[in-house]
Design an enzyme around this catalytic site. Structure first.
Site, PDB file in Angstrom:
ATOM      1  N   HIS A   1      42.030  45.664  46.276  1.00  0.00           N
ATOM      2  CA  HIS A   1      41.497  44.312  46.040  1.00  0.00           C
ATOM      3  C   HIS A   1      42.325  43.585  44.971  1.00  0.00           C
ATOM      4  O   HIS A   1      42.830  42.488  45.199  1.00  0.00           O
ATOM      5  CB  HIS A   1      40.025  44.426  45.606  1.00  0.00           C
ATOM      6  N   GLU A   2      42.454  44.220  43.824  1.00  0.00           N
ATOM      7  CA  GLU A   2      43.179  43.563  42.732  1.00  0.00           C
ATOM      8  C   GLU A   2      44.639  43.343  43.112  1.00  0.00           C
ATOM      9  O   GLU A   2      45.241  42.341  42.724  1.00  0.00           O
ATOM     10  CB  GLU A   2      43.069  44.367  41.432  1.00  0.00           C
TER      11      GLU A   2
ATOM     12  N   HIS B   1      45.121  40.077  44.834  1.00  0.00           N
ATOM     13  CA  HIS B   1      45.279  38.952  43.899  1.00  0.00           C
ATOM     14  C   HIS B   1      46.703  38.940  43.352  1.00  0.00           C
ATOM     15  O   HIS B   1      47.335  37.892  43.231  1.00  0.00           O
ATOM     16  CB  HIS B   1      44.324  39.090  42.705  1.00  0.00           C
TER      17      HIS B   1
HETATM   18 ZN    ZN Z   1      38.692  39.518  43.129  1.00  0.00          ZN
END
Ligand code: ZN
Length: 680
Positions: free
Chosen positions: A469-470, A473
């Site tokens: 997830h990170e 980003h």
């Molecule tokens: Zn996030």
């Protein structure tokens, strides 16, 4: 004093040289110089354009960002009282500085004149959007207000930034303050060996014999999920959910109650100054969603679709707890424990069985290999980089043509004095400079289970998902091709679209073809057996509706307290939360649960009246991933298109336009429902 390492950062910050005494002088100096630069630019020119105004301002701004970013980061991950003090002192100055810029009428007019000039249509799309976003930013800083109101707006922003920082500090201090020490291992019966090793390591770090459990997430999680001793689970639960509140073992020492009330009141006041009815409207002004009402509608539709499923899941859990575990009346500290036991029985799968297949090195390498296959990028570790902690590792990304595209730090493990949760933050932004392109640098921070003894860190499947997830980003920050900092990377993207690449990346953690790239046993090197994968896959929808409702509960609570100050006044923050729970939750926590006192996302972070963004963007991320499902998971053309639209365009166009450029149409909610097992 030797040269201040925060001034004139060219290249990477020299973390080992940064001490608290450097911070204020550097920030003071850069702020003063930037103000000087701005005044001269406005005075020197009679007509303004991109080159004589915006470009030099962007460069000045970038110097401040590069100095402040390592300070902000260290305050989050290696917090000390000394650093905290200078950090907070600078927060006030920075808040005033940014509000002054936002309220500078002369600067506003200069931007407006560029917007109105004949040269505007010749600027590229990213430049145009950057200017339009800036003009909106001026209005949302109160540029058109009379002087007395401008001043009040500025005071509010300063007080808010101090309160938000204090909120976060209380959570961190309350988390660090609580530990429990055990002389005998019997008291921790049920905990897997890896968790016991971690508890023993925590004791060693405190120069104690035996075992220590803490409220850092991996430790809390291991007890609440596995400890057979019901009273122990209860005491850990009580400590965890009353952190930074008026009650619980912290005895009100780090109580956020007043902070929360004040934060909400100030947000409301500043929204009213700007002419909004409430803060939710102000927040939505810069987002994809049209209004707070449409957000509430979206959430309640999702809730309606989930509740029947969630009730069935809870029913199943309750009867399992009573028949299988002899827990006739399930308490909140039994939920995770009973759920794990049910999961083991239903799918013959324990989280512990998976962990040996997720050693940190394989997981990170697998993540990188996946990105190579999807986006043609290459990621390599670089050693000898100056960092803030020995655990930190550093990497660089190059593209197919061999160009350096970005670099990043990995700081993956939970430890004392490090804020909980996981996040990506910007260290350096992409920017065109006279010498060439400045490539972006990211901080990727998690709080995963640390390595114990000689063993490598072994991740849970959830920790793998969090890392992916990170990294999503991070990819959007680092792979951007936009050269203007206000709309490059994640900047300038509507906040409710910002979770698109991150949640998109999570999907890969459920695909066999992707897992085969990295899920290898840390001792034998064997790939994850088919049978184990099938059991993992079958758990994907396990309690998915209950989890969905939990997220909806948080999101509705967030939007309501920001949209309805009257209710907050009458019922209190707790009263609004209780009402939301009554409407959507199938599991109502005890009335002494103080979840909201640690809800940093909305009280200290950027998600105020925006927590719904996770669900909003999941419509996009699930639908985007569906294209890979339809056209081939590793279809290089689809990967390239995702790279060239979502990841590279960033905030240079409206999020919906970027999305349509990838998908060829607007998103539908079908894939989100399907991925959550909620499709009719
Ligand atoms: Zn996030």
């Amino acid at each position: 004093m030797r040269e201040n390492p925060l001034l004139n950062i060219d290249g990477l910050p020299e973390f080992s040289k940064i001490i608290p005494a450097h911070v204020e002088p550097a920030i003071d100096q850069i702020i003063a110089e930037n103000q000087q630069i701005m005044q001269s630019l406005l005075a020197e020119n009679t007509s303004y354009d991109w080159e004589n105004l915006i470009e030099p301002l962007d460069l000045a701004q970038d110097r401040l960002q590069k100095a402040w970013s390592p300070v902000r980061h260290m305050n989050s991950v290696v917090n000390t009282p000394e650093l905290r003090e200078v950090y907070n002192a600078c927060l006030a100055k920075l808040s005033a500085y940014y509000t002054d810029i936002g309220q500078n009428t002369e600067l506003y007019r200069a931007y407006q004149s560029i917007r109105d000039s004949e040269t505007f249509p010749q600027l590229d799309q990213a430049q145009q959007k950057s200017i339009d976003d800036a003009l909106r930013g001026f209005r949302l800083s109160g540029v058109s207000l009379p002087e007395d109101k401008k001043l009040r707006f500025k005071e509010i922003q300063q007080e808010l930034s101090a309160l938000q920082s204090s909120f976060e500090e209380n959570v961190l201090d309350a988390t660090n303050a609580w530990t429990k020490h055990f002389d005998s291992v019997e008291a921790l019966s049920g905990l897997p060996e890896s968790a016991l090793d971690m508890a023993m390591q925590a004791a060693e770090q405190r120069e104690l014999d035996g075992w220590v459990i803490t409220l850092e997430f991996p430790s809390y999680y291991s007890v609440i999920t596995y400890a057979d001793d019901r009273e122990l689970r209860q005491s850990v639960y009580e400590a965890y959910v009353t952190r930074a509140s008026d009650i619980g073992p912290g005895d009100g020492q780090w109580d956020n109650s007043e902070n929360m009330i004040r934060i909400l009141a100030l947000r409301q006041e500043s929204a009213e100054l700007l002419g909004f009815v409430n803060y939710a409207e102000e927040s939505i002004e810069t987002k994809m969603a049209e209004s707070p009402e449409s957000v509430m509608q979206f959430l309640s539709d999702l809730s309606d679709k989930s509740r029947t499923f969630a009730r069935m899941e809870l029913e199943q859990l309750s009867s399992f707890a009573s028949e299988g575990l002899g827990i006739s009346s399930m308490e909140p500290w039994d939920i995770a424990y009973a759920s794990e036991k049910l999961r083991q029985e239903k799918y013959q799968l324990s989280g512990e069985e998976l962990k040996p297949y997720f050693p940190v090195d394989k997981v990170t390498q697998g993540l990188f290999d996946l990105c190579t296959r999807l986006f043609g990028i290459k990621i390599t570790e670089v050693s000898g980089i100056d960092t803030w902690h020995p655990d930190v590792r550093f990497y660089e990304i190059s593209d197919q043509a061999g160009n350096l595209r970005g670099r990043f730090y990995f700081d993956l493990y939970a430890r004392q004095h490090k804020r909980g949760g996981a996040w990506m933050d910007e260290c350096i932004n992409r920017l065109r400079r006279a010498e060439g392109i400045q490539t972006p640098v990211a901080y990727l921070t998690c709080n995963s289970t640390p390595p114990v003894g000689d063993k490598p860190a072994l991740f849970t499947h959830d920790e793998v998902i969090t890392l992916f997830h990170e990294f999503g980003h991070g990819l959007q920050h680092m792979l951007t091709q936009v050269e203007y900092p206000d709309v490059s990377g994640i900047s300038g993207i509507e906040w409710d679209a910002v979770e698109l690449p991150s949640q998109f990346m999570e999907n890969w953690c459920w695909e066999k073809e992707a897992l085969d790239l990295f899920a290898r046993h840390y001792e034998t090197g064997e790939a994850m057996p088919d049978d184990l994968y099938k059991r993992l896959e079958s758990t994907r929808h396990f309690q998915a509706a209950m989890q969905m409702l939990r997220q909806i509960e948080f999101a509705l609570f967030d939007i309501r307290i920001h949209a309805d100050p009257q209710s907050v006044g009458e019922q209190g923050i707790q009263g609004v939360l209780d009402q939301v729970r009554e409407e959507v939750a199938v599991l109502i926590p005890p009335d002494w649960n103080r979840f909201q006192h640690g809800f940093s996302h909305i009280f200290a972070g950027g998600y105020a009246a925006g927590y719904y963004s996770y669900k909003w963007a999941e419509v996009l991320s699930a639908d985007a991933f569906a294209r890979f499902e339809e056209e081939g998971l590793f279809n290089p053309m689809v990967g390239t298109e995702f790279l060239q639209t979502v990841l590279e365009m960033g905030g240079s166009q409206k999020a919906m336009d970027v999305y349509k450029a990838f998908r060829g149409r607007e998103p539908t909610i079908d894939a989100l429902l399907r991925h959550n097992g909620l499709a009719a």
